[in-house]
Design an enzyme around this catalytic site. Structure first.
Site, PDB file in Angstrom:
ATOM      1  N   TYR A 192      -3.513  -2.483 -10.480  1.00 19.28           N
ATOM      2  CA  TYR A 192      -3.443  -2.332  -9.021  1.00 19.28           C
ATOM      3  C   TYR A 192      -2.598  -3.440  -8.388  1.00 19.28           C
ATOM      4  O   TYR A 192      -1.732  -3.176  -7.552  1.00 19.28           O
ATOM      5  CB  TYR A 192      -4.865  -2.326  -8.450  1.00 19.28           C
ATOM      6  CG  TYR A 192      -4.913  -2.245  -6.953  1.00 19.28           C
ATOM      7  CD1 TYR A 192      -4.720  -1.036  -6.294  1.00 19.28           C
ATOM      8  CD2 TYR A 192      -5.153  -3.380  -6.184  1.00 19.28           C
ATOM      9  CE1 TYR A 192      -4.757  -0.947  -4.908  1.00 19.28           C
ATOM     10  CE2 TYR A 192      -5.192  -3.308  -4.800  1.00 19.28           C
ATOM     11  CZ  TYR A 192      -4.993  -2.094  -4.170  1.00 19.28           C
ATOM     12  OH  TYR A 192      -5.025  -2.026  -2.805  1.00 19.28           O
TER      13      TYR A 192
ATOM     14  N   SER B 230       0.794  -1.236   0.000  1.00 18.36           N
ATOM     15  CA  SER B 230       0.000   0.000   0.000  1.00 18.36           C
ATOM     16  C   SER B 230       0.819   1.276   0.000  1.00 18.36           C
ATOM     17  O   SER B 230       0.262   2.359  -0.184  1.00 18.36           O
ATOM     18  CB  SER B 230      -0.931   0.020   1.206  1.00 18.36           C
ATOM     19  OG  SER B 230      -1.919  -0.956   1.080  1.00 18.36           O
TER      20      SER B 230
ATOM     21  N   VAL C 185       1.122  -3.630   4.061  1.00 17.73           N
ATOM     22  CA  VAL C 185       1.090  -4.898   4.790  1.00 17.73           C
ATOM     23  C   VAL C 185       2.344  -5.746   4.553  1.00 17.73           C
ATOM     24  O   VAL C 185       2.500  -6.798   5.166  1.00 17.73           O
ATOM     25  CB  VAL C 185      -0.167  -5.745   4.453  1.00 17.73           C
ATOM     26  CG1 VAL C 185      -1.411  -5.072   4.964  1.00 17.73           C
ATOM     27  CG2 VAL C 185      -0.246  -6.050   2.979  1.00 17.73           C
TER      28      VAL C 185
ATOM     29  N   TYR D 201      -4.529   3.527   7.931  1.00 19.56           N
ATOM     30  CA  TYR D 201      -5.813   2.844   8.101  1.00 19.56           C
ATOM     31  C   TYR D 201      -6.572   3.395   9.308  1.00 19.56           C
ATOM     32  O   TYR D 201      -6.606   4.608   9.516  1.00 19.56           O
ATOM     33  CB  TYR D 201      -5.599   1.327   8.220  1.00 19.56           C
ATOM     34  CG  TYR D 201      -4.673   0.790   7.173  1.00 19.56           C
ATOM     35  CD1 TYR D 201      -4.883   1.079   5.820  1.00 19.56           C
ATOM     36  CD2 TYR D 201      -3.574   0.020   7.498  1.00 19.56           C
ATOM     37  CE1 TYR D 201      -4.040   0.591   4.838  1.00 19.56           C
ATOM     38  CE2 TYR D 201      -2.720  -0.479   6.526  1.00 19.56           C
ATOM     39  CZ  TYR D 201      -2.963  -0.192   5.197  1.00 19.56           C
ATOM     40  OH  TYR D 201      -2.143  -0.672   4.245  1.00 19.56           O
TER      41      TYR D 201
ATOM     42  N   LYS E  97       0.382   3.519  -2.840  1.00 18.15           N
ATOM     43  CA  LYS E  97      -0.768   4.425  -2.965  1.00 18.15           C
ATOM     44  C   LYS E  97      -0.383   5.895  -2.855  1.00 18.15           C
ATOM     45  O   LYS E  97      -1.060   6.756  -3.402  1.00 18.15           O
ATOM     46  CB  LYS E  97      -1.819   4.064  -1.907  1.00 18.15           C
ATOM     47  CG  LYS E  97      -2.469   2.711  -2.184  1.00 18.15           C
ATOM     48  CD  LYS E  97      -3.261   2.167  -1.006  1.00 18.15           C
ATOM     49  CE  LYS E  97      -3.874   0.812  -1.397  1.00 18.15           C
ATOM     50  NZ  LYS E  97      -4.325   0.016  -0.245  1.00 18.15           N
TER      51      LYS E  97
END
Lengths: 303, 303, 303, 303
Positions: free
Chosen positions: B188, B63, B257, B239, B66
């Site tokens: 993705y 992530s 992660v 998160y 992102k």
């Protein structure tokens, strides 16, 4: 930096949006204010104060009080406080009960109403007089001995306080309320009713710019705790618009439905802006605009 | 400041927590990593790089990608991007569909999976090759031409990607997906599979410490956009633990992660830490601890 | 009782509401139907059939198919079926994902889309041909060998099926999908596309009025299972309007977005009404009205 | 049918589950009851009464009172009542506030606590004495002039009533409370405290088996209203287990946390069973089992 000149430029820039938004109407006493009022003040860590517009006019601080009760409770309770309230953004309106049910009576953070009720409950236990402790602290930090509650506002809050009563009883049903619910609510309503000016508040939040040091040089919070309060302000200070506020303004800030917003530039100054017209999420339209302009003009931001 | 000495001290301090937490198991390829691995790197805006432990070892960025796809899309699309994705913290786990339904297919922010899928969709439309654009950007910023996708990881993501497929089809049902769902998902998955070291990532996020300026001196983002990306990282980067991270670390950061976390100290440096053991909310246990120590030791924080 | 006369009176009574409501538009093929169409049929357990209006006109049965796939799966699987789907009313729209997340991929009941996908998946495993098993059963029970799928409708469902794809992948992410998602979806879309008339459907639901006995005298369900299917129809058969339907009509019933509704009077008859104009919750306006009138006129109700 | 023999057989069948489940502990006065107690009574529309076990022992009726206050309010208010409360199953626990917020203070149905508070508020307005009206009605229908409140239970409810206070204030905040919150709560707590036996309650719900006709032959509800109350019992009478109850028992029923359940077989009889051990959703374990056995043995069910 010539803060007075910057504030003057900000004032010019926000004129087009003055009067936009809607004055809070959930209690009648707030609904009477002229939405075109505007004031802004800046108090440096060195002690200088600058202001424009209605910057010496007292207004109802409402939820801005939550920053100070948090700091006062944290200074006495330390990390134990976080067993009863979280520190995550809620993603929901300030008075929602939904999350409180999913999370078993532990409010998401100290700046939604449920969280502030827990803090008030705690401060009441720690001091025996939550609202008095708050008023005395604000008088000392602002240097204004006239800072006081507005009994008309407080009574109006109590009369129209069904939602807050629901929140307090709901948390009590989960065992997250130490004092009697009516006692906590009364202190909470009075705390919200405090009347202060932009000048008062800009000075009063100075301890957060000074890493925990009070106006008289004594220490309220450790450096680490001051950072923590600023962090909670940034992530949770403007209800479900915290992301937008961080994005536009880029400073730790806390708004109230009276139309005030305080903001902190660590190591530099405290800021307060006031204009009663609110956007759909309860934040002052001209207030957010003014802080946006201020950070753009000065390049001051924590990011 | 003697960064190398500080990093050494951090390393000592985190040893007790190495191996704590659980390695991500949602895809088999990630589950094989030794949870006791640890590395950390710091890259100053002046171009100096410091590191400890496994700081040159590539890991799956997941992530963390992102942040870069957001910056790349924002640089091309500007504010139009925000019509399709919000910028508020979600208060929910990274792969929740609940909020997406209440908010009619508009993800809360670009750092939950749904939001990142929208960004990938947009970047795909803007460039014709979302994953390639990302890889080339990361090679350039890290100065490492060997940065590349890990096809085993990418295939594993695709095989176990039911939740992400659900998110993409769900948004498509609200009309918030321009390209075909399988195409967006493939880009993705590949983007998440990129393998980079702490050194690579600390350098790659330098443009956010330099207010938008790339490694070669050209500009990716305006000063204002760089501030915005940092703000979104602070409020949404970890998160449903964003509040806790801001409270403890006090820096804009983004976790993955795979166990990596990047963080930015504006005007000063980019940071990256890696350790695969994750806490219950998907953030590296030793990684958060290391950044907490780092900011405590140096007094560096945005607050 | 003179059913034909009662039906005639019902027809008179519903004329004022014909054309009210909106034809389903989520797939283009359904949007073309004239909302003023109306038909109703009644098939007694003794084998007599009565009808009015367009009662011999085939229409798209859509979600009415869910009653039959449930019965077919239950007859083969018994109580084991309920490990994968609940039997509680959902309190949410038929295609919501919210509850599915809170309840870890176990749909609330077999009549919301997620639940019907699970039933289809199960029936596919149990028979190797879910849609074929359904079609053959409906041909046998209705006595109409021409009952068949509508390939145009099925293709339109598939093309606009992002929400159902999201539901299926979401359940797969929780491990609640045995077959491949595309296979389950294809059978599901075809099942919804079946074209049948009021006469066909009134006869086809006769086994629920006969406590589980099929048209040929053989047994599909035990008496207890037939009661169970009727109970699930009553509590869950009309989406988030099940309470209202029970209140007004007082019969086990199941609606479809094609405008059809079946209802069962145990020991007495099966009913089917069709009119394409839907209310806000997806139930036929004239259909509910007709069944309300029918039960009021005849005094027949389970309560 | 030899009801006495059937009841005896039911008694035998439920012996193995007696003592299962947990006695309600949310108020201390309820927690003292022996969980192995069991009684059941049946009162036919012709006036015969049958019973087994502790069928003449009074127990706390708790939420069973909600059926009667609904009927009493509906008989006076007619359909206007439904402007303030819905009639859909909630899909949530009996004391949830979540749905109430999403639906702006209008409770889902009259049998969750929020809905019953609205009904009590309405009945208080319509009669000036909600609890007195309820008690007099229950004395008349049961033919037992000794039916009365239990002041110890009522006081205990009030003392531990934070959740109900929260619900009432929450609805008041939406304007859905006519009388003062404390007044409504007091009547509600007293109503829940009524002590009645299985014999009393089986007779008292006879008007629902007689399509609205009271014990003295006068009419409380129209035939249509009686059907409506039965329908709401079936879809909403056992909290978030209504689907399961309909599935297993197949009768309109209403449970209370005192361990009682009433059920209605239209045109035939009222039933009441009592056993204090509750399952996770607040329904009597032995009570549901007994009704399940009863309907299986007799073949009596509405489906």
């Amino acid at each position: 930096m010539d803060y007075q000149a910057v504030l003057a430029e900000v004032w010019d820039a926000v004129r087009p949006v003055l009067g936009q938004g809607r004055v809070a109407t959930y209690i009648p006493a707030l609904a009477a204010v002229d939405p075109r009022r505007f004031g802004m003040a800046l108090a440096t860590v060195e002690g200088d104060v600058y202001g424009i517009g209605d910057w010496r006019e007292p207004f109802s601080i409402q939820s801005i009080s939550k920053v100070f009760t948090l700091a006062l409770a944290l200074s006495r309770d330390g990390d134990a406080l976080w067993r009863r309230v979280g520190k995550e953004p809620s993603g929901n309106p300030f008075n929602s009960l939904v999350q409180l049910e999913y999370e078993q009576g532990i409010p998401r953070n100290p700046f939604i109403n449920a969280g502030a009720l827990v803090i008030t409950d705690r401060l009441q236990r720690l001091t025996g007089d939550s609202r008095g402790t708050l008023r005395d602290f604000l008088r000392a930090e602002s240097g204004n001995p006239l800072v006081d509650f507005d009994p008309v506002i407080a009574a109006s809050e109590a009369e129209h306080g069904h939602r807050n009563r629901a929140l307090a009883h709901f948390m009590a049903s989960y065992g997250n309320m130490e004092s009697a619910v009516p006692e906590v609510l009364e202190h909470y309503f009075w705390q919200c009713s405090l009347a202060m000016s932009c000048a008062d508040l800009a000075k009063a939040c100075g301890f957060l710019a000074r890493h925990g040091q009070r106006a008289d040089g004594s220490r309220l919070l450790t450096r680490s705790q001051a950072k923590q309060v600023n962090a909670v302000m940034l992530t949770c200070g403007t209800y479900d618009a915290a992301g937008e506020f961080a994005y536009r303004v880029g400073l730790p800030g806390k708004s109230g439905v009276g139309g005030g917003i305080i903001a902190v530039i660590p190591n530099r100054c405290g800021l307060c802006v006031w204009s009663p017209g609110l956007d759909a999420r309860g934040n002052s339209v001209a207030g957010v605009e003014a802080l946006d302009r201020f950070t753009t003009l000065t390049g001051l931001s924590i990011f």
